[in-house]
Scaffold this active site. Structure first.
Site, PDB file in Angstrom:
ATOM      1  N   ASN A   9       0.871  -1.178   0.000  1.00 36.30           N
ATOM      2  CA  ASN A   9       0.000   0.000   0.000  1.00 36.30           C
ATOM      3  C   ASN A   9       0.904   1.224   0.000  1.00 36.30           C
ATOM      4  O   ASN A   9       1.485   1.563   1.021  1.00 36.30           O
ATOM      5  CB  ASN A   9      -0.891  -0.034   1.256  1.00 36.30           C
ATOM      6  N   LYS A  11       0.090   4.236  -0.253  1.00 39.15           N
ATOM      7  CA  LYS A  11      -0.586   5.418   0.310  1.00 39.15           C
ATOM      8  C   LYS A  11      -0.391   6.618  -0.622  1.00 39.15           C
ATOM      9  O   LYS A  11      -0.306   6.419  -1.843  1.00 39.15           O
ATOM     10  CB  LYS A  11      -0.070   5.703   1.722  1.00 39.15           C
ATOM     11  N   HIS A  94      -9.453   0.762   4.823  1.00 36.50           N
ATOM     12  CA  HIS A  94      -8.173   0.965   5.507  1.00 36.50           C
ATOM     13  C   HIS A  94      -8.415   1.888   6.697  1.00 36.50           C
ATOM     14  O   HIS A  94      -9.237   2.801   6.635  1.00 36.50           O
ATOM     15  CB  HIS A  94      -7.154   1.578   4.535  1.00 36.50           C
ATOM     16  N   GLU A  96      -6.921   4.330   7.819  1.00 36.44           N
ATOM     17  CA  GLU A  96      -6.777   5.775   7.554  1.00 36.44           C
ATOM     18  C   GLU A  96      -8.049   6.321   6.914  1.00 36.44           C
ATOM     19  O   GLU A  96      -8.441   7.457   7.167  1.00 36.44           O
ATOM     20  CB  GLU A  96      -5.537   6.022   6.682  1.00 36.44           C
ATOM     21  N   GLU A 166      -5.373  -5.365  10.508  1.00 37.70           N
ATOM     22  CA  GLU A 166      -4.379  -4.327  10.720  1.00 37.70           C
ATOM     23  C   GLU A 166      -4.673  -3.591  12.026  1.00 37.70           C
ATOM     24  O   GLU A 166      -5.506  -2.658  12.042  1.00 37.70           O
ATOM     25  CB  GLU A 166      -4.403  -3.318   9.573  1.00 37.70           C
ATOM     26  N   GLY A 172       2.257   2.098  10.709  1.00 36.26           N
ATOM     27  CA  GLY A 172       3.154   3.233  10.567  1.00 36.26           C
ATOM     28  C   GLY A 172       3.829   3.669  11.853  1.00 36.26           C
ATOM     29  O   GLY A 172       4.421   4.745  11.930  1.00 36.26           O
ATOM     30  N   SER A 211       3.395  -2.323  10.361  1.00 35.14           N
ATOM     31  CA  SER A 211       4.850  -2.303  10.571  1.00 35.14           C
ATOM     32  C   SER A 211       5.527  -3.638  10.244  1.00 35.14           C
ATOM     33  O   SER A 211       6.449  -4.047  10.947  1.00 35.14           O
ATOM     34  CB  SER A 211       5.187  -1.843  11.997  1.00 35.14           C
TER      35      SER A 211
HETATM   36  C1  PEP Z   1      -0.734   0.024   5.989  1.00 33.28           C
HETATM   37  O1  PEP Z   1      -0.756   1.171   5.613  1.00 33.28           O
HETATM   38  O2  PEP Z   1      -1.630  -0.742   5.648  1.00 33.28           O
HETATM   39  C2  PEP Z   1       0.395  -0.427   6.816  1.00 33.28           C
HETATM   40  C3  PEP Z   1       0.345  -1.621   7.320  1.00 33.28           C
HETATM   41  O3  PEP Z   1       1.417   0.453   6.999  1.00 33.28           O
HETATM   42  P1  PEP Z   1       2.848   0.132   7.681  1.00 33.28           P
HETATM   43  O4  PEP Z   1       3.358  -1.141   7.080  1.00 33.28           O
HETATM   44  O5  PEP Z   1       3.711   1.305   7.325  1.00 33.28           O
HETATM   45  O6  PEP Z   1       2.616   0.006   9.144  1.00 33.28           O
END
Ligand code: PEP
Length: 249
Positions: A9, A11, A94, A96, A166, A172, A211
């Site tokens: 992703n 973003k 997601h 976000e 997630e 992040g 992460s």
């Molecule tokens: C994400 O945006 O779905 C995500 C898991 O980000 P990150 O790997 O940076 O934590």
């Protein structure tokens, strides 16, 4: 046997130069990957990315879609449009989008339905905040989020989807769920789906996101109910993303 999927992703990151460089570098690195490899660039780079990943091991997806097919919806992009630009997958819900743009469980479910109707595979993201985890609400939150989707699309629809667990506190932040913490939720999600359809529970892929890095991916992906990953930050480095794909092999 569920084939693992590693999805990047991106973003709201990228330039034409970055997209070109990243995909050209990534292509040979994942050419023989045994997992499925997916990248989800921002909308405006889909056409460029489509040209670069055509006839390669890399599939293309988007990060969001509209609930409607076409019409007076300024700023929206439909599933049909995404299909036309080579997308096979699309992220829905997601965290976000849920937290920054107010997407409710019901809206996420409608987006999932729109993706299915367009012939796209939705990757339905679920996950709890830190306060919810600390309050012992992890499972009730992810079950509620998933139930909204199941209620609208049914078992048949869900069978065409992928789930991504997630935990919001791990996205992040550099703070990954331990393999045991992730496995516990993945197993519970599978158990939840089994109540609707035992066969689907065995077949559906549940990715972990939050992460994931080259050095923790193998341990996470070794868990019996983790079928790959949704990768944010580390998907912007071809070397790191390819190492995560290798860990899924
Ligand atoms: C994400 O945006 O779905 C995500 C898991 O980000 P990150 O790997 O940076 O934590």
């Amino acid at each position: 046997m569920r084939r693992k999927l590693v999805a990047g992703n991106w973003k709201m990151h990228g330039t034409r130069a970055l997209v070109g460089g990243l995909l050209e570098e990534l292509k040979p690195m994942v050419a023989t990957a045994s997992c499925e490899v997916l990248v989800c660039p921002p909308f405006v780079f889909l056409e460029q990315a489509e040209g670069l990943v055509r006839d390669t091991a890399i599939a293309l997806g988007a990060q969001d879609l509209a609930t409607d097919v076409m019409g007076a919806y300024t700023g929206e992009v439909s599933g049909g449009m995404l299909r036309e630009f080579g997308c096979r997958y699309v992220l829905v819900g997601h965290s976000e989008r849920r937290s920054l743009y107010g997407e409710s469980d019901e809206l996420v479910a409608r987006k999932c339905l729109a993706a299915l109707n367009a012939g796209l595979t939705p990757i339905v993201c679920v996950g709890e905040t830190l306060a919810e985890r600390d309050g012992g609400e992890t499972l009730s939150v992810v079950f509620r989020q998933l139930q909204a989707v199941l209620a609208l699309v049914g078992v048949a629809g869900l069978s065409q989807a992928v789930i991504a667990y997630e935990p919001v506190w791990a996205i992040g932040t550099g703070r990954t769920a331990t393999p045991e913490q992730a496995q516990e939720v993945h197993a519970a999600l599978r158990g939840f789906i089994a109540k609707a359809d035992a066969e689907l529970a065995e077949k559906i892929r549940i990715l972990y996101g939050g992460s994931v890095k080259a050095d923790n991916a193998a341990e996470l992906f070794a868990q019996v109910d983790i079928d790959g990953g949704l990768i944010g930050g580390a998907s912007l480095s071809a070397t790191d993303f390819a190492a995560i794909c290798a860990a899924a092999g």
